[in-house]
Design a protein around this motif. Structure first.
Motif, mmCIF file in Angstrom:
data_model
loop_
_atom_site.group_PDB
_atom_site.id
_atom_site.type_symbol
_atom_site.label_atom_id
_atom_site.label_comp_id
_atom_site.label_asym_id
_atom_site.label_seq_id
_atom_site.Cartn_x
_atom_site.Cartn_y
_atom_site.Cartn_z
ATOM 1 N N TYR A 206 84.293 -47.613 7.253
ATOM 2 C CA TYR A 206 84.945 -47.989 8.511
ATOM 3 C C TYR A 206 85.352 -46.737 9.283
ATOM 4 O O TYR A 206 85.209 -46.673 10.496
ATOM 5 N N ARG A 207 85.877 -45.759 8.561
ATOM 6 C CA ARG A 207 86.300 -44.533 9.228
ATOM 7 C C ARG A 207 85.103 -43.811 9.847
ATOM 8 O O ARG A 207 85.155 -43.367 10.994
ATOM 9 N N GLU B 188 80.211 -51.525 -7.789
ATOM 10 C CA GLU B 188 80.232 -50.589 -6.668
ATOM 11 C C GLU B 188 80.478 -49.155 -7.124
ATOM 12 O O GLU B 188 79.825 -48.225 -6.654
ATOM 13 N N ALA B 189 81.411 -48.962 -8.050
ATOM 14 C CA ALA B 189 81.722 -47.604 -8.521
ATOM 15 C C ALA B 189 80.497 -46.958 -9.161
ATOM 16 O O ALA B 189 80.216 -45.773 -8.949
ATOM 17 N N SER B 190 79.745 -47.735 -9.929
ATOM 18 C CA SER B 190 78.524 -47.211 -10.564
ATOM 19 C C SER B 190 77.471 -46.887 -9.515
ATOM 20 O O SER B 190 76.766 -45.876 -9.621
ATOM 21 N N ALA C 49 75.254 -54.065 1.092
ATOM 22 C CA ALA C 49 76.527 -54.748 0.860
ATOM 23 C C ALA C 49 77.510 -54.574 2.022
ATOM 24 O O ALA C 49 78.410 -55.390 2.200
ATOM 25 N N ASN C 50 77.333 -53.514 2.810
ATOM 26 C CA ASN C 50 78.324 -53.194 3.846
ATOM 27 C C ASN C 50 77.800 -53.227 5.269
ATOM 28 O O ASN C 50 78.585 -53.114 6.211
ATOM 29 N N GLN C 51 76.493 -53.359 5.467
ATOM 30 C CA GLN C 51 75.941 -53.210 6.808
ATOM 31 C C GLN C 51 76.423 -54.261 7.800
ATOM 32 O O GLN C 51 76.631 -53.954 8.974
ATOM 33 N N ALA D 263 88.961 -47.239 -0.677
ATOM 34 C CA ALA D 263 87.796 -48.073 -0.971
ATOM 35 C C ALA D 263 86.589 -47.534 -0.209
ATOM 36 O O ALA D 263 86.728 -46.947 0.868
ATOM 37 N N PHE D 264 85.413 -47.720 -0.762
ATOM 38 C CA PHE D 264 84.188 -47.251 -0.117
ATOM 39 C C PHE D 264 84.056 -47.872 1.273
ATOM 40 O O PHE D 264 83.700 -47.192 2.233
#
Length: 194
Positions: A72-73, A3-5, A24-26, A66-67
């Protein structure tokens, strides 16, 4: 690529890296938006808005949280803005619309489902209705805690609040939701132990 990369690559303009972050987050972001709005189309639009805001603001993401917390924000803020706009528009009745001849007609209750799912759908609708009675700020923290599983600390970090404020809002939100469900006959207390 971790994720960081992916984040570093996306910050340098790599759209495919950002697309992988979106994939990954949708699901979790859509889920949050749906729970805050109660509408599939609004949730999809707000999910898209959150990711668009993430793409635009990616340069400012410093990695202190965290990403997913940052997302979320962004999504929560988009939902709160949307709900505030909707509240202003809700001056008109949601239970009636005009037919072709200009007469008032009742809208069908779309909460009804086939009999085998009736009870589940009714409870879902009652909880969603109860959530809609909460302020956007109380709904936001409750959903982040109960449906997204974030810790008090993560929620505080995500929303730039004190942890005590988060705990207080969650407690008030739970109480208000419980009172709503009890009042409307959708929640009962266990029988007293003998």
């Amino acid at each position: 690529m971790d994720e960081a990369s992916l984040i570093r690559a996306a910050q340098q303009g790599d759209q495919s890296a950002f697309a992988r972050l979106v994939e990954a987050n949708q699901g979790r972001i859509y889920s949050l938006c749906y729970r805050m709005t109660g509408n599939n189309e609004d949730a999809a639009d707000l999910t898209q808005e959150a990711f668009l805001n993430a793409w635009r603001g990616l340069g400012s993401f410093g990695g202190q949280a965290a990403f997913s917390t940052w997302l979320y924000r962004l999504a929560s803020n988009a939902c709160i803005d949307f709900l505030r706009r909707e509240k202003r528009r809700m001056a008109l009745s949601m239970t009636q619309e005009e037919d072709e001849e200009g007469r008032q007609t009742d809208l069908p209750d779309e909460r009804w489902a086939p009999e085998r799912e009736l009870e589940r759908k009714e409870l879902q609708a009652a909880v969603q209705e109860g959530l809609s009675t909460l302020s956007p700020e109380h709904r936001q923290v409750l959903l982040l805690r109960e449906t997204e599983g974030l810790s008090y600390q993560e929620i505080a970090q995500c929303l730039s609040l004190e942890e005590g404020t988060v705990k207080s809002r969650i407690a008030r939100a739970r109480l208000a939701l419980k009172e709503f469900l009890v009042k409307n006959g959708n929640f009962s207390f266990p029988p007293p132990s003998k």
